[in-house]
Design a protein around this motif. Structure first.
Motif: not given
Length: 185
Positions: A23-28, A71-79, A88-98
């Protein structure tokens, strides 16, 4: 509270590679905006280093993650462990679109099987990894991938897909223009 790490450890990578969904989580940034949680199937996630991941993003009915990254680059991945020991494992970081027309596409795309309906790659630099118990996550059995999205995309021309992206993937529900949307302006 769980355990916090500064990078993906080998045992985390092993766990991630066994999962059939994430799962990918994000918010403005706008507090009135909508938090988005998006499930991802297929074999689309790649781990490039202990602090770098990316996934091939397929056409969907929305494009919220892409808008939030602009908007802000923040993203969380959850497994989640649906089989075996709970976790439960989460990855927190900053992302971009290619996007496919970007200069980075060829270098990133070579790591993926480009599936029908591929629209972009989401690349993230991970700064925090967190594990937690997952004791209440139920067991589920994996029965296979749905082929609905692949079949849908295979039956569309390139122009049909672009028209769909323009209509459904250009602006988020909070009216943030996505990278795909910017190319249609």
């Amino acid at each position: 509270m769980g355990t916090v790490y500064s990078s993906i450890l080998p045992q985390h990578e092993e766990f991630i590679k066994k999962q059939r969904i994430f799962f990918v989580g994000s918010a403005p940034l706008n507090e009135e905006g909508h938090v988005n949680i998006s499930p991802k199937g297929y074999d689309v996630l790649r781990i490039f280093s202990p602090n770098e991941v990316a996934y091939l993003d397929l056409t969907g009915s929305g494009n919220e993650t892409s808008a939030h990254l602009i908007d802000n680059g923040r993203v969380t991945f959850m497994f989640l462990a649906f089989e075996g020991p709970p976790m439960i494992l989460r990855l927190y970081g900053r992302g971009k679109v290619i996007l496919p027309e970007s200069s980075e596409w060829d270098n990133m795309a070579k790591h993926f099987e480009i599936l029908p309906g591929s629209r972009q790659i989401v690349h993230a630099n991970i700064d925090t990894v967190k594990t937690s118990c997952g004791f209440s996550v139920p067991f589920y059995s994996y029965n296979g991938e749905r082929d609905t999205l692949k079949q849908w995309a295979e039956n569309k021309s390139e122009q049909d897909l672009e028209n769909y992206w323009k209509k459904k993937n250009s602006i988020s529900m909070d009216e943030i223009v996505t990278p795909i949307g910017k190319k249609f302006r």
